[in-house]
Design a protein around this motif. Structure first.
Motif: not given
Length: 231
Positions: A122-138, A213-218
Motif C-alpha cells: 500500500a506504500g509505507p515501508i514497515g510491518h504491523l506485528r501481533v505478539w501473543v502470550s499465554e500469561e495473564q498480565p497483572e 512510521h507516520e505513513a503507517m498511522v492510519p
C-alpha cells in the motif's frame, strides 16, 4: 476450510531487520488518562502529564479496511480479531525454537510473534506485528513497557502511555522514541496491549524511519479501533 500456511521463518521480519541494520476519522474513544516523559531507559514508568497530540495523531482518520485477521479461516488465526488496512498483506508466523538462531527476533519475554502484516504493497515501508502470550498480565502498562524496552534497539529517550478503549476492549497504548546507532536517527515505536481469554496480545509497529512510521498511522488506527476478541 483449511488453515492458512504458516511461515516457519519470518522472512519479512528478517528482511526488515536487516534493512534497519544498514541494508536497505474518527477516534474510537477518548483517552481516560495519559502519561508522558523524557526519561532514561533505566526508569521503568513515566511521570504523569498531558498527552501530546503530535505523538498520538488522534486527528488522523483510519485507513480503509481491506480484510481481517483473527478467525481460524483468516490469514492469521489469533486470539484477537481486527481489520487489516486495504492493500496490507498479512502472514501467519511460526516463531520457531525459543532457543534457535532467530529467537531474539520472534520471542520477547512471554510473547511470541504470531502475525506480520506488510504495509509495503500500500506504500509505507514497515510491518504491523501481533505478539501473543499465554500469561495473564497483572499490570498492562508495566507489561507493555517491559515489552517495548526489549523490542527497541537503543536507549529509550521518550515514552508516552495512556489507557484507552480500542475497539471493544480496554487497552493500554504506548509510543516510545529510541536512538538507532545504525540509522543515526530517532525511531518511534507504537503499540497497544489487550487482555485475551487465555493471556494477552500486543500489536505494534515501527516503520523503517520516522517518515514511514507516520505513513503507517492510519493503518495502525484501523487495526486498533476494530480489535475484539476472536469468537
Amino acid at each position: 476450510m483449511p488453515r492458512p500456511a504458516v511461515a516457519v521463518l519470518a522472512t519479512p521480519l528478517v528482511t526488515f531487520a536487516l534493512a534497519a541494520c544498514g541494508a536497505p476519522a474518527e477516534d474510537a474513544g477518548t483517552p481516560d488518562k495519559g502519561h508522558n516523559a523524557t526519561t532514561s531507559a533505566s526508569q521503568s514508568r513515566p511521570t504523569t502529564g498531558s498527552t501530546d497530540s503530535d505523538v498520538w495523531h488522534d486527528s488522523v482518520s483510519p485507513a480503509e479496511a481491506g480484510g481481517s485477521v483473527g478467525p481460524d479461516d483468516s490469514p492469521c488465526p489469533l486470539p484477537v480479531t481486527f481489520d487489516v488496512p486495504a492493500g496490507w498483506q498479512p502472514a501467519a508466523l511460526d516463531p520457531g525454537d525459543p532457543d534457535g538462531d532467530f529467537a531474539s527476533m520472534t520471542y520477547n519475554g512471554d510473547f511470541a510473534v504470531a502475525c506480520e502484516i506488510n504495509a509495503g504493497p500500500a506504500g509505507p515501508i514497515g510491518h504491523l506485528r501481533v505478539w501473543v502470550s499465554e500469561e495473564q498480565p497483572e499490570d498492562l502498562e508495566e507489561t507493555l513497557g517491559t515489552f517495548l524496552r526489549e523490542d527497541v534497539s537503543g536507549e529509550i529517550s521518550e515514552r508516552h502511555y495512556r489507557e484507552k478503549h480500542a475497539g471493544d476492549l480496554e487497552t493500554v497504548e504506548a509510543t516510545v522514541l529510541a536512538y538507532s546507532d545504525v540509522l543515526e536517527e530517532q525511531r518511534r515505536t507504537r503499540g497497544f496491549i489487550v487482555r485475551t481469554p487465555d493471556g494477552a496480545a500486543v500489536v505494534e509497529y515501527t516503520g523503517f524511519d520516522r517518515i514511514e512510521h507516520e505513513a503507517m498511522v492510519p493503518g495502525y488506527i484501523r487495526a486498533r479501533d476494530s480489535i475484539q476478541h476472536t469468537e
